[in-house]
Design a protein around this motif. Structure first.
Motif, PDB file in Angstrom:
ATOM      1  N   LEU A  59      -9.606  -1.792  -7.088  1.00  0.00           N
ATOM      2  CA  LEU A  59      -9.398  -1.266  -5.774  1.00  0.00           C
ATOM      3  C   LEU A  59      -9.651  -0.225  -5.710  1.00  0.00           C
ATOM      4  N   LEU A  61      -7.127   1.965  -7.556  1.00  0.00           N
ATOM      5  CA  LEU A  61      -5.711   2.562  -7.510  1.00  0.00           C
ATOM      6  C   LEU A  61      -5.693   3.071  -9.068  1.00  0.00           C
ATOM      7  N   ALA A  79      -9.245   5.750  -2.109  1.00  0.00           N
ATOM      8  CA  ALA A  79      -8.193   4.954  -0.983  1.00  0.00           C
ATOM      9  C   ALA A  79      -9.119   5.841   0.710  1.00  0.00           C
ATOM     10  N   ARG A  80      -7.806   6.810   0.136  1.00  0.00           N
ATOM     11  CA  ARG A  80      -8.432   7.089   2.035  1.00  0.00           C
ATOM     12  C   ARG A  80     -10.270   6.793   2.407  1.00  0.00           C
ATOM     13  N   ARG A  83     -10.931   3.672   2.836  1.00  0.00           N
ATOM     14  CA  ARG A  83     -10.534   2.936   3.993  1.00  0.00           C
ATOM     15  C   ARG A  83     -10.883   1.502   4.853  1.00  0.00           C
ATOM     16  N   ARG A  86     -12.152  -1.698   1.772  1.00  0.00           N
ATOM     17  CA  ARG A  86     -11.178  -3.018   0.274  1.00  0.00           C
ATOM     18  C   ARG A  86      -9.671  -3.274   0.769  1.00  0.00           C
ATOM     19  N   LEU A  88      -6.129  -6.257  -0.292  1.00  0.00           N
ATOM     20  CA  LEU A  88      -5.535  -6.092  -0.713  1.00  0.00           C
ATOM     21  C   LEU A  88      -4.677  -8.092  -0.873  1.00  0.00           C
ATOM     22  N   LEU A  90      -0.766 -10.156  -2.083  1.00  0.00           N
ATOM     23  CA  LEU A  90      -0.594  -9.684  -3.571  1.00  0.00           C
ATOM     24  C   LEU A  90       0.527 -11.077  -3.729  1.00  0.00           C
ATOM     25  N   TRP A  95       7.861  -9.782   0.171  1.00  0.00           N
ATOM     26  CA  TRP A  95       7.755  -8.510  -0.316  1.00  0.00           C
ATOM     27  C   TRP A  95       6.523  -8.644   0.247  1.00  0.00           C
ATOM     28  N   ALA A  96       5.216  -9.213   1.683  1.00  0.00           N
ATOM     29  CA  ALA A  96       3.684  -8.857   1.195  1.00  0.00           C
ATOM     30  C   ALA A  96       3.926  -7.653   2.352  1.00  0.00           C
ATOM     31  N   LEU A  97       5.551  -8.149   4.038  1.00  0.00           N
ATOM     32  CA  LEU A  97       5.169  -7.377   4.747  1.00  0.00           C
ATOM     33  C   LEU A  97       6.639  -6.771   4.621  1.00  0.00           C
ATOM     34  N   GLU A 109      -1.357  -2.560  10.741  1.00  0.00           N
ATOM     35  CA  GLU A 109      -1.601  -1.488  10.395  1.00  0.00           C
ATOM     36  C   GLU A 109      -3.012  -0.437   9.927  1.00  0.00           C
ATOM     37  N   PRO A 110      -3.048  -1.253   9.483  1.00  0.00           N
ATOM     38  CA  PRO A 110      -4.965  -1.033   8.445  1.00  0.00           C
ATOM     39  C   PRO A 110      -5.936  -0.301   9.329  1.00  0.00           C
ATOM     40  N   ARG A 159      -3.624  -9.183   7.901  1.00  0.00           N
ATOM     41  CA  ARG A 159      -4.080  -8.547   7.280  1.00  0.00           C
ATOM     42  C   ARG A 159      -5.102  -7.454   6.439  1.00  0.00           C
TER      43      ARG A 159
END
Lengths: 251, 321, 283
Positions: A59, A61, A79-80, A83, A86, A88, A90, A95-97, A109-110, A159
């Motif tokens: 990714l 990261l 990453a930018r 954008r 790619r 991810l 998790l 905590w995904a959202l 958002e993406p 997402r």
């Protein structure tokens, strides 16, 4: 011969360990790996085997300390710069959202970051994506706190796919889900990959789920890939003793 | 011989902001001395509530409405504070999912285990206990702090503490779920070895059907706060009687043939706000008929299994055809 | 708006003491804001009554050494105390939250720099710092605000930094990073809204510390100068007459204590709502 979406060559990744006087941790030691479009590569191994680090490398990261990571034939950018290409999913649905944003806002958002289209086109894309993952579009108005783990994970997947990325990394994405929900999500990912054609890296400690979903499976042990074999082999009889050990655990 | 654990028609709710949540809905359970029982259920089934209830460790918003729970002759909900404490000390041993939150981070291992032993806590005794839990170099281990241990080692310490006073009942709630896959089998083996050695009974709460079957003689499947099927593990898994059990087996990855699709159970488990008058699984059941929505099924005896389904016999016969 | 009243009602039902504290604070704020227009008396009128007279119908809090009715003076004192403390805390909250988030998210050098800065501030006892600042910049509101900021900034930085650190690991933040979100976007959209509740709890504690510091500095003569008087200044002036007119110190002191205790109780109440790590008794 299609060029692989992601290609790792002789990749090493090491970082300084935590704590006083800790030595360097070699998370990834000389890995070659590639995934083509429409293919899901499973990555199994115990924690500490380096699979999460490998995911981060794919990714962008993390940067390899040696070797190269190529995305679509070119060196991995920031990453930018990549954008939208790619994404991810998790492990923890809770905590995904972002709990402070409505699901719809998290979902688009993406697209906002990509900067294309206007509000209307984005919300249309969101509605379409929600239907594709089997949710009612009205769920966009709700907050994540009101949703179940399975629903949140579906939105996380929506997402991840809303910008039609070329590579999706799933990191223990079904591990925290109940049996039946897990089956639903696995079937969903299978179907979406056929529809959208993304390349995917499925990281998991669960060989049973991995075997069901992936076309090929790579077994990782102590930073190295010890076996890569087609899915079918893992139903019958994998070669490496470590792979066999993993298989025995699910019988 | 009277049962070690006896739950009868246990009805337990959690008082919530928007009304009560029915956690246990008429639950019946029997466990004898030395038995190993796995209780399998997904989230919301109530299995963790049941585990905590055995030690009366429920939060203040939990309220037992009716029914009884007796452990080693002590009625858990009616007993006085001192009796319950004695029950927890001497008769029960708990192993929870996360070993790091079960151990005191500020206290050395040796001291924590010594405290779990009660009075007879000599250095040798403590080290002996740790050795029984298959931990290496116990004499060095006693000086360490929990954060210096790996997950597996920490869980073994927890297990050692749980059996320290020779309890009659061990309750393990997802004991290996947060451990590395490669050591899960070994830690389970340790737990079972110690259980067998001491003659204690074991209640294993898990969502993993195969883990349950591999390690426990009996298996009980929990759904919406009650036990819908129970019997010898092998029998329940090879010839499941209840549609929910069947559904779980069809949805679980691991035993499908290559190319075969997993069959998830449609819908979601219900959140009950009062005892159910009908079958709680009816909305998701592929065999549902009118009777299911009117009358709650009682447990029917089928060979060595008990199944809470109106049509259990018919379904089983159908499978065998 | 409806959800706010619902939330308040639930809050009140859950924690009676905090609800009471909130009520007391609302009364005080009301008095502070609307005091001049209420029929409580004129705080500036000299020789309105005999000097240092005890509480009576005409002068509910008695009169001070210049014959002014003490009640409106105390009300005015509430206003100044709250005003100073709130302004200082507001500035600090914004600055501290920003620094805390940046330190946590940007890590390494930024983190080190901010942490050292916070430690430095933390090392200075507020009163000594107050003397220093007053010596350099002269006594008055600005000095007090500066000292309060210095004393409460580390509080915000630490708490917000810690909250931000755990947030930075969360799935939705990492997903945003992978999607290519800018650092600014992540901080404002994802981290800030989720540390808000921690910040608000700290705000109340900082407010009580601020009021204490303000009163202490004013008591030492380094704060608000007469005729403007905060509660601390009133305490200073009244303490001289402690033996002959103890009610002056009494009223000013009680009101100040009540204000600080109420803010603290409110903070506790908020923290209990926000932080789910509640201890519970075994049944």
């Amino acid at each position: 011969m299609t060029e692989p979406v992601i290609q790792l060559s002789e990749v090493h990744l090491s970082y300084r360990g935590r704590g006083l006087g800790a030595s360097r941790v070699e998370a990834v030691r000389g890995v070659d790996m590639e995934i083509i479009a429409g293919e899901t590569l499973g990555l199994v191994g115990e924690s500490g085997s380096g699979k999460t680090s490998l995911g981060k490398l794919c990714l962008g990261l993390a940067k390899p300390t040696n070797g190269s990571v190529r995305f679509r034939g070119r060196a991995m950018g920031t990453a930018r710069s990549l954008r939208g290409q790619r994404s991810l999913v998790l492990q923890h649905p809770e905590w995904a959202l972002n709990p402070r944003l409505r699901c719809g806002a998290s979902l688009v958002e993406p697209l906002e970051i990509l900067g294309e289209g206007d509000r209307k086109s984005r919300s249309d894309a969101a509605a379409a994506m929600l239907q594709a993952v089997g949710l009612d579009p009205s769920i966009a108005e709700r907050y994540p706190g009101a949703l179940s783990g399975g629903q949140r994970q579906r939105i996380a997947i929506a997402r991840a796919l809303i910008t039609k990325p070329e590579l999706v990394v799933f990191d223990e994405a079904v591990s925290a889900l109940d049996v039946s929900v897990q089956a639903q999500i696995l079937n969903l990912v299978k179907r979406l990959q056929v529809e959208q054609g993304f390349a995917s890296l499925f990281i998991s400690h669960d060989l049973a789920a991995t075997r069901y979903l992936c076309h090929r499976i790579a077994v990782m042990y102590r930073g190295q890939i010890v076996e890569v074999a087609p899915q079918r082999l893992f139903y019958d009889r994998p070669n490496h003793p470590y792979s066999r050990q993993l298989l025995a655990a699910i019988r | 011989m009277s049962a070690l654990v006896e739950a009868q028609d246990l009805d337990l709710i959690y008082a919530g902001e928007t009304g009560p949540v029915q956690a246990l809905d008429g639950l019946d359970l029997t466990l004898g001395a030395g038995d190993t029982l796995a209780i399998v259920g997904e989230s919301g089934s109530g299995k963790s509530t049941l585990g905590l209830a055995m030690g009366r460790l429920l939060p203040p918003e939990a309220e037992r409405r009716s029914g009884s729970l007796t452990i080693a002759g002590t009625p858990v909900f009616e007993a006085k504070q001192e009796e319950v404490r004695r029950l927890r000390r001497e008769t029960l041993g708990f192993v929870f999912q996360n070993p790091m939150s079960a151990l005191d981070p500020t206290m050395r291992i040796g001291r924590q285990v010594a405290r779990a032993c009660g009075r007879a806590a000599s250095e040798n005794h403590v080290q002996g206990l740790l050795a029984r839990a298959e931990l290496e170099a116990p004499e060095q281990l006693v000086r360490r702090y929990p954060h210096e241990l790996s997950g597996g080692m920490a869980q073994r310490v927890v297990i050692a503490m749980a059996i320290a006073r020779g309890p009659a009942l061990l309750v393990a709630d997802e004991p290996t779920a947060s451990l590395d896959v490669s050591i899960r089998a070994k830690v389970m083996a340790t737990l079972l070895a110690l259980q067998r050695e001491s003659g204690a009974s074991l209640v294993l709460l898990t969502h993993d059907l195969h883990l349950a079957a591999r390690h426990c003689q009996s298996l009980a499947v929990m759904y919406a706060g009650r036990i819908v099927e129970t019997g010898p593990s092998a029998a329940v898994l090879s010839r499941p009687g209840h549609p929910y059990t069947k559904g779980l087996l069809a949805a679980a990855a691991g035993n499908e043939a290559p190319g075969e699709a997993l069959q998830p159970i449609p819908g979601l488990p219900p959140m009950l706000h009062k005892p159910a008058k009908d079958c709680s699984f009816a909305p998701r059941c592929p065999y549902v008929e009118r009777r299911c929505q009117e009358l709650r099924p009682g447990a029917r005896l089928l060979g060595r299994k008990q199944v809470a389904c109106h049509f259990a016999e018919r379904l089983l016969a159908g499978d065998e055809r | 708006m409806r959800s706010l009243t619902q939330a308040l009602r639930r809050f009140a039902a859950g924690d009676r003491l905090a609800a009471l504290a909130l009520g007391v604070l609302c009364v005080m704020l009301f008095l502070g804001v609307f005091g001049p227009w209420l029929p409580l008396g004129d705080p500036t009128k000299l020789a309105a009554g005999p000097r240092l007279s005890p509480p009576s119908w005409e002068f509910p809090f008695g009169t001070d050494e210049l014959g002014r009715s003490f009640l409106p003076r105390v009300v005015e004192g509430i206003r100044y105390t709250f005003l100073l403390a709130s302004m200082a805390v507001a500035i600090t909250a914004v600055l501290g939250t920003l620094l805390g988030m940046l330190a946590a998210y940007l890590g390494r050098f930024v983190d080190q720099a901010v942490a050292r800065f916070a430690d430095l501030l933390f090392a200075f006892p507020p009163l000594l710092a107050g003397l220093l600042v007053a010596a350099v910049a002269g006594p008055g509101a600005l000095s007090v605000i500066a000292v309060i900021s210095a004393a409460t900034l580390p509080l915000f930085i630490r708490v917000i930094r810690s909250a931000s650190l755990s947030l930075a690991e969360r799935g939705f933040v990492i997903a945003a990073e992978v999607a290519g979100a800018s650092t600014w976007r992540i901080l404002i959209r994802h981290i800030l809204p989720n540390v808000m509740s921690a910040a608000i709890v700290q705000l109340t504690y900082a407010l009580s510390i601020a009021m204490i510091i303000e009163s202490a500095l004013s008591f030492l003569g380094l704060g608000e100068q007469p005729p403007r008087a905060s509660l601390g200044t009133l305490l200073r002036v009244s303490s001289v007459y402690l033996t002959i007119a103890p009610w002056l110190v009494g009223f000013a002191g009680i009101v100040l204590s009540l204000a600080i205790v109420s803010v603290n109780l409110l903070g506790d109440g908020l923290r209990d709502r926000v932080d789910p790590l509640r201890g519970r008794p075994l049944t």
